[in-house]
Design an enzyme around this catalytic site. Structure first.
Site, PDB file in Angstrom:
ATOM      1  N   HIS A  59       1.015   5.115   1.287  1.00 31.23           N
ATOM      2  CA  HIS A  59       0.422   6.114   2.178  1.00 31.23           C
ATOM      3  C   HIS A  59       0.472   7.471   1.473  1.00 31.23           C
ATOM      4  O   HIS A  59       1.518   7.832   0.921  1.00 31.23           O
ATOM      5  CB  HIS A  59       1.254   6.267   3.451  1.00 31.23           C
ATOM      6  CG  HIS A  59       1.281   5.055   4.334  1.00 31.23           C
ATOM      7  ND1 HIS A  59       0.433   4.903   5.415  1.00 31.23           N
ATOM      8  CD2 HIS A  59       2.059   3.941   4.314  1.00 31.23           C
ATOM      9  CE1 HIS A  59       0.702   3.752   6.028  1.00 31.23           C
ATOM     10  NE2 HIS A  59       1.681   3.149   5.375  1.00 31.23           N
ATOM     11  N   HIS A  64       0.847  -1.202   0.000  1.00 30.18           N
ATOM     12  CA  HIS A  64       0.000   0.000   0.000  1.00 30.18           C
ATOM     13  C   HIS A  64       0.871   1.236   0.000  1.00 30.18           C
ATOM     14  O   HIS A  64       1.979   1.227   0.532  1.00 30.18           O
ATOM     15  CB  HIS A  64      -0.932   0.002   1.212  1.00 30.18           C
ATOM     16  CG  HIS A  64      -0.231  -0.260   2.513  1.00 30.18           C
ATOM     17  ND1 HIS A  64       0.090  -1.537   2.925  1.00 30.18           N
ATOM     18  CD2 HIS A  64       0.250   0.575   3.459  1.00 30.18           C
ATOM     19  CE1 HIS A  64       0.720  -1.470   4.093  1.00 30.18           C
ATOM     20  NE2 HIS A  64       0.842  -0.190   4.430  1.00 30.18           N
TER      21      HIS A  64
HETATM   22  P1  5GP Z   1       1.973  -0.010   7.238  1.00 26.00           P
HETATM   23  O1  5GP Z   1       2.469   0.115   8.631  1.00 26.00           O
HETATM   24  O2  5GP Z   1       1.801  -1.462   6.901  1.00 26.00           O
HETATM   25  O3  5GP Z   1       2.750   0.739   6.227  1.00 26.00           O
HETATM   26  O4  5GP Z   1       0.561   0.691   7.219  1.00 26.00           O
HETATM   27  C1  5GP Z   1      -0.634   0.068   7.491  1.00 26.00           C
HETATM   28  C2  5GP Z   1      -1.648   1.172   7.640  1.00 26.00           C
HETATM   29  O5  5GP Z   1      -2.920   0.592   7.652  1.00 26.00           O
HETATM   30  C3  5GP Z   1      -1.504   1.976   8.927  1.00 26.00           C
HETATM   31  O6  5GP Z   1      -1.373   3.343   8.614  1.00 26.00           O
HETATM   32  C4  5GP Z   1      -2.785   1.683   9.684  1.00 26.00           C
HETATM   33  O7  5GP Z   1      -3.257   2.821  10.350  1.00 26.00           O
HETATM   34  C5  5GP Z   1      -3.729   1.261   8.574  1.00 26.00           C
HETATM   35  N1  5GP Z   1      -4.750   0.322   8.977  1.00 26.00           N
HETATM   36  C6  5GP Z   1      -4.616  -0.765   9.776  1.00 26.00           C
HETATM   37  N2  5GP Z   1      -5.795  -1.414   9.886  1.00 26.00           N
HETATM   38  C7  5GP Z   1      -6.677  -0.724   9.116  1.00 26.00           C
HETATM   39  C8  5GP Z   1      -8.067  -0.918   8.825  1.00 26.00           C
HETATM   40  O8  5GP Z   1      -8.719  -1.838   9.287  1.00 26.00           O
HETATM   41  N3  5GP Z   1      -8.648  -0.013   7.995  1.00 26.00           N
HETATM   42  C9  5GP Z   1      -7.958   1.044   7.466  1.00 26.00           C
HETATM   43  N4  5GP Z   1      -8.623   1.880   6.664  1.00 26.00           N
HETATM   44  N5  5GP Z   1      -6.653   1.250   7.726  1.00 26.00           N
HETATM   45  C10 5GP Z   1      -6.024   0.376   8.538  1.00 26.00           C
END
Ligand code: 5GP
Length: 195
Positions: free
Chosen positions: A159, A157
């Site tokens: 951001h 993903h």
């Molecule tokens: P990562 O740390 O993997 O780069 O980012 C994962 C992102 O997913 C985090 O910013 C977290 O806030 C978001 N996130 C985690 N669970 C959920 C969810 O159930 N729904 C949404 N919309 N975002 C989520």
């Protein structure tokens, strides 16, 4: 608007109920179980951390569930290949995520370039919309590969994080936003994306 279920209609994740009884009077048995559980948990976390850059794709991750319609999200944009939605633990006002729908890729190493290009086209479009609508002083576009790099969800993903002058970044994936605020923000951004 509001948080919607994608794909097939709302199956609740069926959260497992803890049916265990209060362990008073069986302290030693309980501690032994707790200890074994902790050891297993640490072993699991360690394995996850070490393997997180190269492991197998787990189709039970939260974004895979969102794509399949097994978990809801505040959708901003969707086509056959890409989904954009609000982060529910935003690090700034407008923090959004963009994911490929077809690629079962954990990270940048695994995604095919065609899917990546489609994701990035939506990232650019969404960034423009966030700037027009929210007037931030800057926008941060970020992507993490592997737990040591900060990745917590193992479906690739991007951001998109608007940055406002004088406001520091919130703590990563920590505080859940107010649903009413997310819904209002979603409506504003969707209206602009539809233009
Ligand atoms: P990562 O740390 O993997 O780069 O980012 C994962 C992102 O997913 C985090 O910013 C977290 O806030 C978001 N996130 C985690 N669970 C959920 C969810 O159930 N729904 C949404 N919309 N975002 C989520």
């Amino acid at each position: 608007s509001g948080q919607v279920w994608h794909g097939r209609s709302g199956q609740d994740g069926g959260k497992a109920q803890d049916s265990g009884e209060c362990p008073f009077g069986q302290v030693s048995g309980f501690s032994r179980r707790a200890e074994t559980g902790m050891v297993r948990l640490f072993a699991h976390c360690n394995r996850r951390t070490l393997m997180s850059l190269h492991g197998d794709y787990d189709d039970q991750n939260i974004f895979a569930k969102i794509i399949r319609g097994e978990a809801p999200c505040y959708t901003l944009y969707e086509d056959d290949d890409v989904l954009a939605f609000l982060d529910v633990f935003p690090q700034s006002f407008g923090h959004s995520l963009v994911i490929p729908k077809k690629a079962a890729a954990r990270n940048l190493l695994e995604i095919d370039t065609d899917s990546l290009a489609k994701v990035m086209a939506v990232v650019q479009r969404l960034t423009r919309v966030l700037v027009e609508e929210l007037q931030p002083a800057g926008v941060q576009v970020a992507q993490f590969n592997g737990a040591p790099a900060g990745q917590t969800v193992f479906h690739i993903h991007m951001h998109v994080i608007p940055r406002f002058a004088g406001e520091s970044l919130g703590i990563h994936a920590s505080a859940k936003a107010d649903p009413a605020e997310l819904e209002q923000l979603q409506a504003r951004l969707r209206a602009r994306l539809a233009d």
